[in-house]
Design an enzyme around this catalytic site. Sequence first.
Site, PDB file in Angstrom:
ATOM      1  N   GLU A  71       0.820  -1.215   0.000  1.00 46.95           N
ATOM      2  CA  GLU A  71       0.000   0.000   0.000  1.00 46.95           C
ATOM      3  C   GLU A  71       0.854   1.265   0.000  1.00 46.95           C
ATOM      4  O   GLU A  71       0.423   2.309  -0.516  1.00 46.95           O
ATOM      5  CB  GLU A  71      -0.896   0.006   1.234  1.00 46.95           C
ATOM      6  N   ASP A  72       2.060   1.169   0.554  1.00 54.81           N
ATOM      7  CA  ASP A  72       2.857   2.390   0.717  1.00 54.81           C
ATOM      8  C   ASP A  72       3.488   2.888  -0.567  1.00 54.81           C
ATOM      9  O   ASP A  72       3.907   4.042  -0.628  1.00 54.81           O
ATOM     10  CB  ASP A  72       3.944   2.151   1.781  1.00 54.81           C
ATOM     11  N   ARG A  92      13.020   1.904   1.701  1.00 53.48           N
ATOM     12  CA  ARG A  92      11.836   1.390   1.015  1.00 53.48           C
ATOM     13  C   ARG A  92      11.697   1.929  -0.412  1.00 53.48           C
ATOM     14  O   ARG A  92      10.849   1.460  -1.162  1.00 53.48           O
ATOM     15  CB  ARG A  92      10.574   1.696   1.846  1.00 53.48           C
ATOM     16  N   HIS A 167       1.478   6.223  10.444  1.00 55.51           N
ATOM     17  CA  HIS A 167       0.730   6.760   9.295  1.00 55.51           C
ATOM     18  C   HIS A 167      -0.655   7.240   9.725  1.00 55.51           C
ATOM     19  O   HIS A 167      -1.177   6.806  10.751  1.00 55.51           O
ATOM     20  CB  HIS A 167       0.507   5.645   8.258  1.00 55.51           C
ATOM     21  N   CYS A 254      -2.371  -2.003   4.782  1.00 57.76           N
ATOM     22  CA  CYS A 254      -1.043  -1.877   4.141  1.00 57.76           C
ATOM     23  C   CYS A 254      -0.665  -3.067   3.300  1.00 57.76           C
ATOM     24  O   CYS A 254       0.250  -2.977   2.487  1.00 57.76           O
ATOM     25  CB  CYS A 254       0.061  -1.657   5.157  1.00 57.76           C
TER      26      CYS A 254
HETATM   27  C1  CIR Z   1       7.455   0.425   7.659  1.00 52.81           C
HETATM   28  O1  CIR Z   1       7.920   0.843   8.714  1.00 52.81           O
HETATM   29  O2  CIR Z   1       7.472   1.063   6.619  1.00 52.81           O
HETATM   30  C2  CIR Z   1       6.838  -0.959   7.656  1.00 52.81           C
HETATM   31  N1  CIR Z   1       7.519  -1.795   8.590  1.00 52.81           N
HETATM   32  C3  CIR Z   1       5.379  -0.899   8.008  1.00 52.81           C
HETATM   33  C4  CIR Z   1       4.558  -0.221   6.969  1.00 52.81           C
HETATM   34  C5  CIR Z   1       3.109  -0.288   7.249  1.00 52.81           C
HETATM   35  N2  CIR Z   1       2.369   0.287   6.204  1.00 52.81           N
HETATM   36  C6  CIR Z   1       1.183   0.845   6.333  1.00 52.81           C
HETATM   37  O3  CIR Z   1       0.676   0.957   7.432  1.00 52.81           O
HETATM   38  N3  CIR Z   1       0.604   1.342   5.239  1.00 52.81           N
END
Ligand code: CIR
Length: 267
Positions: A71-72, A92, A167, A254
């Site tokens: 999702e990110d 990332r 987030h 996510c």
């Molecule tokens: C991060 O810290 O980027 C990942 N471990 C977790 C991301 C979670 N993503 C989200 O809530 N959309």
Amino acid sequence: MTLAPSTPSRAWVRAPSPAYADCLRNESQPRPDVGRALAQHQGYVEALRAAGVGVEVVPPAEGYPDACFVEDVAVILDHEIAVLTRPGAPSRRPEVRDLAPWLAQTLTLHALEDPATLDGGDVLRLGPTLWVGRSGRTNREGIEQLRGLAAPRGIDVIEIEVAQGLHLKSACTALDARTLVVDPTALDPAVLRDHGVEVHPVPEPLGANVLAFGDRVLVSDAAPQTARWLQARGVTVVRVPLSEFHHGDGALSCLSLRLPPAGAWSV
Ligand code: CIR
């Protein structure tokens, strides 16, 4: 544009690779168990399929510990167009070009550019509006670039300050275009109410990240009180075990990128 979120016609997901054990996470979180995470991911895919979503499972990305949190790396604007993000965590950023070819088979892609940073977890869709969290991962330039790409499609952007937590969607998600659930320990419900929506504080932080579409709401198994509250409102609740993704600071939303049907919207 109806109030209720439509069932996505398709969703992209990516199973965790062995590297997931080394994902970014708050120091209070234990190391995730990758074997259990894989089984939970399979359960998540099954819950989406049972809801009628066509799920495309992208192979794991061996080199990128957090790549299961698809999702990110993109914001889907409508059934034809998505915006590739520039994630706030430098580790990332390579996930974006790694996933892009899969999305490009279906979608026209635009991209945010340096100095923008934005994680899809900060973007909450509410009907014709995107609420975007300004957080440790998403900066003002990211929000403005997204606004510029969304405006020609008739989509407004509202900025919400996220002072606590990872987030915006760690702290609030939508039941429909006018109704939110929120973790009041992370985000002040009054700030959201100021924008004219109905806001329901939920008793468990992990209950604030739900996936509502069609006739059901997916809720983490770690939020049983929230599940009971929704059931008491007549909602069909599907509980999904996700402990290993919570250990990686992730939640329900996510783990997928969801494509709305033409002319509709989806969470
Ligand atoms: C991060 O810290 O980027 C990942 N471990 C977790 C991301 C979670 N993503 C989200 O809530 N959309």
